[in-house]
Design an enzyme around this catalytic site. Sequence first.
Site, PDB file in Angstrom:
ATOM      1  N   PHE A   1       0.854  -1.342  -0.052  1.00 53.29           N
ATOM      2  CA  PHE A   1       0.094   0.336   0.245  1.00 53.29           C
ATOM      3  C   PHE A   1       1.321   1.440  -0.199  1.00 53.29           C
ATOM      4  O   PHE A   1       0.750   2.394   0.358  1.00 53.29           O
ATOM      5  CB  PHE A   1      -1.350   0.362   1.086  1.00 53.29           C
ATOM      6  N   HIS A   2       1.895   1.276  -0.564  1.00 52.83           N
ATOM      7  CA  HIS A   2       2.909   2.901  -1.559  1.00 52.83           C
ATOM      8  C   HIS A   2       2.621   3.689  -1.956  1.00 52.83           C
ATOM      9  O   HIS A   2       4.363   3.514  -3.210  1.00 52.83           O
ATOM     10  CB  HIS A   2       4.192   2.176  -0.133  1.00 52.83           C
ATOM     11  N   PRO A   3       1.680   3.081  -3.448  1.00 50.41           N
ATOM     12  CA  PRO A   3       1.917   3.696  -4.568  1.00 50.41           C
ATOM     13  C   PRO A   3       2.544   4.334  -3.688  1.00 50.41           C
ATOM     14  O   PRO A   3       1.929   5.763  -3.488  1.00 50.41           O
ATOM     15  CB  PRO A   3       0.222   3.573  -5.317  1.00 50.41           C
TER      16      PRO A   3
END
Length: 539
Positions: free
Chosen positions: A472-474
């Site tokens: 969850f680190h775009p």
Amino acid sequence: MKYDYIIVGAGSAGCVIANRLSEDPSTQVLLIEAGGSDRRFFIQMPIGYGVTYHQKAVNWMYMTEPSPDADNKPSYWPRGKVMGGSSSINAMVYVRGNSRDFDQWSEAGNPGWSYSDVLPYFKKMESWQNGPDDYRGGDGPLNVSEVSRQLHPLCQNFLSAAQEIGIVLNKDMNGATQEGVGNYQITTHKGQRMSSSRAYLWPIKGRTNLTIIKNAQATKILTQDKKAFGIEYKKSGKMHQAIAKCEVILSAGSINTPHLLQLSGIGPKAALRKASVPLVHDSPGVGENLQDHVGVSYFYKSKVPTLNDQLRPVLGKIYQGLRYIFTRRGPLSLSVNQSGGFIRTRDELEKPNIQLYFSPVSYSLESPNKRAMMSPDPFSAMLLGISNCSPRSRGRVQLKSSDPSEAPVIEPNYLSHRDDVRDLLEGVKVLRKIAQTDSFSGVIGEEFRPGPECQSDKQMIQHIKETVWTVFHPSSTCRMGPDPNKDVVDSHLKVYGIESLRVADASIFPKLVCGNINAATIMVGEKASDLILQDQVHV
């Protein structure tokens, strides 16, 4: 209505900018947020992200396209649609990144973004529980907690096991060095989540020069002669416009910021033509260079009780819920990512390539529609996990149509670069070494996912491809850099080709940082605020 500044997105960076720009009472600031209030129980309760993970009221709930090199499966991407943005629904792990990350940003043609340049902003923004020093801040808006005394006893086994195989103990991974293992610091205060909204907006709710419009989705950046002069937005089914006398600042995140630019005619010419959006400025980099960390977990049965035993039974849930309500303590006041660290799997690397995670809990990862953390496995178990620090695979975000309500196409392209597969393979081998140490021998049981039958490199790579998941680190979809033909913003975060328009969120990262990205995104908000004010002085 007219304002000096309009900020789109009350997320990790947007809340910061709204606070800093409105410090001057003569400046009128508008903050537009697509979501609603963050004053919700499951947002303020730290482990409540197990609920908000699938809560449409506070979450964009994106689904990506399948990644051909990762078992051709799509990924579920929760993103915050609420005051505080993703800082209101994340796992709260506070990691700044590696000092080399920021030096590399600077070396890539972005003056002012080296580690020595950004360290003062990290210190400015935080109130570190153990007090200030050369690397930590002591009186900033964002509370960062040291929670080692509250963690599960198995965390000590993990730390000892890691040291047993030669990984150093690091008591502050946000201090002088990042490398090593330790207990994760988290963005909480007195047992409650410390989001960007709570840190930067709650204390200033009385400022009359800051207008916040919630449940309002920006649909278009208004431009004339390649200059941004306002925002069009939809609220309660009606279209509205707001005019900016100075600047429009996009802080809508790595998905919605490039999407809004494209909807406004700023982006790759061919993509805009395909979606029937009139071209305002051909900017090939908008939506490109998408980067994200991906993770792999190994699961082990435990010979001693874990959080499964506390959180799985109905009576356990009730007890821990009451404990949290009355004391703000216990596992519900923490993150499930309790310990971890950063390692280099090859000596020649200049910085860590793998992040480690230890969680004294286990849960099914079979379906993105399950609230996994709220229903752990029905037996004592734990997980050891990894993610890659510097992925080389690149994806994109691209508008699907000219309709702002239609989600963009997200193509992560996970594992499309072979180096990412190599890093993860080397990482899971480290996990097994940790699991086989004397420090774990008295408490750890059998490995049940992937299991002892998964032994060869080929088998482990297949398991990686089948189970790899987003951390969850775009980032990097509006990359900062010196080349207008490839990059989207310059080192002052100004959008190439369009006056009076900036971007300030994780989408500007030239490269993904080593570790969780919320801290670095808040730092971007702090630095952006100074850049905006400095440029305004020189007008």
